[in-house]
Design a protein around this motif. Sequence first.
Motif, mmCIF file in Angstrom:
data_model
loop_
_atom_site.group_PDB
_atom_site.id
_atom_site.type_symbol
_atom_site.label_atom_id
_atom_site.label_comp_id
_atom_site.label_asym_id
_atom_site.label_seq_id
_atom_site.Cartn_x
_atom_site.Cartn_y
_atom_site.Cartn_z
ATOM 1 N N LYS A 62 0.842 -1.205 0.000
ATOM 2 C CA LYS A 62 0.000 0.000 0.000
ATOM 3 C C LYS A 62 0.881 1.260 0.000
ATOM 4 O O LYS A 62 1.969 1.261 0.576
ATOM 5 C CB LYS A 62 -0.906 -0.006 1.234
ATOM 6 N N PRO A 63 0.404 2.337 -0.636
ATOM 7 C CA PRO A 63 1.196 3.573 -0.702
ATOM 8 C C PRO A 63 1.545 4.123 0.678
ATOM 9 O O PRO A 63 2.583 4.741 0.865
ATOM 10 C CB PRO A 63 0.284 4.544 -1.448
ATOM 11 N N GLU A 64 0.658 3.862 1.661
ATOM 12 C CA GLU A 64 0.898 4.408 3.005
ATOM 13 C C GLU A 64 1.708 3.460 3.899
ATOM 14 O O GLU A 64 1.857 3.704 5.104
ATOM 15 C CB GLU A 64 -0.423 4.786 3.673
ATOM 16 N N ASP A 65 2.261 2.387 3.327
ATOM 17 C CA ASP A 65 3.082 1.453 4.103
ATOM 18 C C ASP A 65 4.213 2.232 4.797
ATOM 19 O O ASP A 65 4.988 2.921 4.130
ATOM 20 C CB ASP A 65 3.665 0.387 3.160
ATOM 21 N N PRO A 66 4.324 2.138 6.134
ATOM 22 C CA PRO A 66 5.313 2.942 6.857
ATOM 23 C C PRO A 66 6.767 2.569 6.567
ATOM 24 O O PRO A 66 7.681 3.324 6.880
ATOM 25 C CB PRO A 66 4.975 2.676 8.335
ATOM 26 N N LYS A 69 8.818 5.304 1.539
ATOM 27 C CA LYS A 69 8.412 6.684 1.256
ATOM 28 C C LYS A 69 8.162 6.793 -0.244
ATOM 29 O O LYS A 69 8.981 6.312 -1.041
ATOM 30 C CB LYS A 69 9.536 7.661 1.621
ATOM 31 N N GLN A 71 6.728 9.472 -3.536
ATOM 32 C CA GLN A 71 6.386 10.833 -3.959
ATOM 33 C C GLN A 71 6.396 10.913 -5.486
ATOM 34 O O GLN A 71 7.042 10.107 -6.151
ATOM 35 C CB GLN A 71 7.378 11.845 -3.370
ATOM 36 N N ARG A 119 6.872 0.212 -5.464
ATOM 37 C CA ARG A 119 6.861 0.089 -4.003
ATOM 38 C C ARG A 119 7.459 -1.251 -3.547
ATOM 39 O O ARG A 119 8.152 -1.329 -2.537
ATOM 40 C CB ARG A 119 5.431 0.245 -3.458
#
Length: 295
Positions: A62-66, A69, A71, A119
């Motif tokens: 997922k794009p929000e995987d901690p 990063k 952009q 990602r």
Amino acid sequence: MERKTAHDFDQELLGLFDAYVHGALDRRGFLDKAAKYAVGGVTAAMLLDQLSPKFVEAQVVKPEDPRIKVQSIEYESPKGYGKMRGYFAQPAKAAGKLPAVLVIHENRGLNPHIEDMARRLALDNFVAFAPDALFPLGGYPGDEEKAREVFPKLDQAKTREDFVTAAGWLKARSETNGKVGAVGFCYGGGMVNFLATRVPDLAAGVAFYGSAPNLEDVPKIKAALVIQSAEVDERINASWPAYEAALKAANVRYERHLYPGTQHGFNNDTTPRFDAAAAKLAWERTLAHFNKHLR
């Protein structure tokens, strides 16, 4: 609901879909020819939907995987379209400079699946950059059908320069160790083969079912290549024997893997052409190749 696989569809129907994906058939032509496979309450339009990508369900990272990063970054491409944009993914906590991989999309532009591939590379400790060839024409439109209509309008001579420039731009980034590889799928696989002939400091390339470059340019290749081929992919495989002969004559380091029973597009886990076992093995080989040549 269980996701369908290529084995749930007639091979001729898969062939029609391949022709549609690559522009040999328009939507109407596909629906007309697919009608004979529309049985038991299924319409030709439903078949097209079943064969088309399901991005959200297939997302792996997922794009929000901690752990990573991401952009969007623009870069100058004076020999191409002038200004370009791409999707930049890196580990959230990088220890030192990392090898870089250019990720090149299929003939649809930078869709959510290719962002996901970038990602995945970031999770495996690479800096990944996925340019969007469609950026000069408004960017990936968020819809595969629209993207399919826009993509042929690109000036491919400019687009090729945009990818050549992207490789140099990525190599020069402060996050990287100065070593760049490229991985691409379908159209992007062909672009990897092309970049190998044009970018002398491309260290490694992995081309998933991509078209061969101009054979007279093969002696310019310095990169170590991995060619990932689907067994049921006449269009692409037809050019392999001549390409292989050129690679051998030029002493290019290469290996080719042919995945039994697979369709063109087998690595794309958003469509039924996805083959989980082949995709897993192909991706393991891809990572091993980049780890060997870029670290």
